[in-house]
Motif scaffolding. Structure first.
Motif, PDB file in Angstrom:
ATOM      1  N   VAL A 252      14.714  -4.461 -13.502  1.00 32.09           N
ATOM      2  CA  VAL A 252      13.643  -5.227 -14.136  1.00 32.09           C
ATOM      3  C   VAL A 252      12.466  -5.264 -13.167  1.00 32.09           C
ATOM      4  CG1 VAL A 252      12.958  -7.458 -15.103  1.00 32.09           C
ATOM      5  CG2 VAL A 252      15.326  -6.651 -15.367  1.00 32.09           C
ATOM      6  N   GLN A 253      11.372  -4.628 -13.561  1.00 30.29           N
ATOM      7  CA  GLN A 253      10.163  -4.620 -12.730  1.00 30.29           C
ATOM      8  C   GLN A 253       9.308  -5.820 -13.103  1.00 30.29           C
ATOM      9  OE1 GLN A 253       8.978  -2.251 -10.239  1.00 30.29           O
ATOM     10  NE2 GLN A 253       7.742  -4.066  -9.940  1.00 30.29           N
ATOM     11  N   GLN A 254       9.037  -6.661 -12.117  1.00 22.07           N
ATOM     12  CA  GLN A 254       8.126  -7.783 -12.322  1.00 22.07           C
ATOM     13  C   GLN A 254       6.885  -7.533 -11.491  1.00 22.07           C
ATOM     14  OE1 GLN A 254      10.804 -11.179 -11.509  1.00 22.07           O
ATOM     15  NE2 GLN A 254      10.493 -11.604 -13.689  1.00 22.07           N
ATOM     16  N   ARG A 255       5.893  -8.386 -11.659  1.00 20.92           N
ATOM     17  CA  ARG A 255       4.636  -8.166 -10.943  1.00 20.92           C
ATOM     18  C   ARG A 255       4.811  -8.098  -9.438  1.00 20.92           C
ATOM     19  NH1 ARG A 255       1.008 -12.527 -13.918  1.00 20.92           N
ATOM     20  NH2 ARG A 255       1.744 -11.958 -15.975  1.00 20.92           N
ATOM     21  N   ARG A 256       5.600  -8.981  -8.901  1.00 24.53           N
ATOM     22  CA  ARG A 256       5.693  -9.078  -7.441  1.00 24.53           C
ATOM     23  C   ARG A 256       7.058  -8.721  -6.876  1.00 24.53           C
ATOM     24  NH1 ARG A 256       2.125 -14.305  -5.774  1.00 24.53           N
ATOM     25  NH2 ARG A 256       0.197 -13.540  -6.680  1.00 24.53           N
ATOM     26  N   CYS A 257       7.980  -8.315  -7.733  1.00 24.31           N
ATOM     27  CA  CYS A 257       9.299  -7.981  -7.211  1.00 24.31           C
ATOM     28  C   CYS A 257      10.038  -7.060  -8.173  1.00 24.31           C
ATOM     29  CB  CYS A 257      10.121  -9.240  -6.951  1.00 24.31           C
ATOM     30  SG  CYS A 257      10.491 -10.186  -8.434  1.00 24.31           S
ATOM     31  N   LEU A 258      11.120  -6.522  -7.710  1.00 27.76           N
ATOM     32  CA  LEU A 258      11.974  -5.651  -8.492  1.00 27.76           C
ATOM     33  C   LEU A 258      13.368  -6.272  -8.492  1.00 27.76           C
ATOM     34  CD1 LEU A 258      12.237  -2.828  -9.884  1.00 27.76           C
ATOM     35  CD2 LEU A 258      13.026  -1.994  -7.672  1.00 27.76           C
ATOM     36  N   LEU A 259      13.891  -6.553  -9.665  1.00 26.59           N
ATOM     37  CA  LEU A 259      15.230  -7.124  -9.781  1.00 26.59           C
ATOM     38  C   LEU A 259      16.203  -6.017 -10.153  1.00 26.59           C
ATOM     39  CD1 LEU A 259      14.426 -10.268 -11.955  1.00 26.59           C
ATOM     40  CD2 LEU A 259      14.625 -10.149  -9.467  1.00 26.59           C
TER      41      LEU A 259
END
Length: 70
Positions: free
Chosen positions: A14-21
């Motif tokens: 899961v790519q988020q604005r400030r991190c990658l899960l």
């Protein structure tokens, strides 16, 4: 800081604005089981996306079929 260990099996990214899960598939399922409403919403979104994808695919096939008929 220790490096995280990767779970066995498929991974969900899961790519988020400030991190990658990065979760293991089973980890995600375990989290969703705790919130049945979220599980239901995620399934509905998945079904909607799949229906839209199939509709686009059918439309492309129809355009090709008509072009071949000319």
């Amino acid at each position: 800081m220790r490096h995280a260990e990767f779970p066995d099996g498929p991974l969900v990214v899961v790519q988020q604005r400030r991190c990658l899960l990065v979760l293991g598939e089973q980890e995600l399922i375990d989290l969703l089981r705790r919130d049945p409403d979220l599980w239901r919403a995620a399934l509905q979104r998945g079904k909607a996306l799949e229906r839209a994808r199939l509709a686009r695919e059918r439309a492309k096939q129809e355009v090709r079929r008509r072009a071949d008929a000319l």
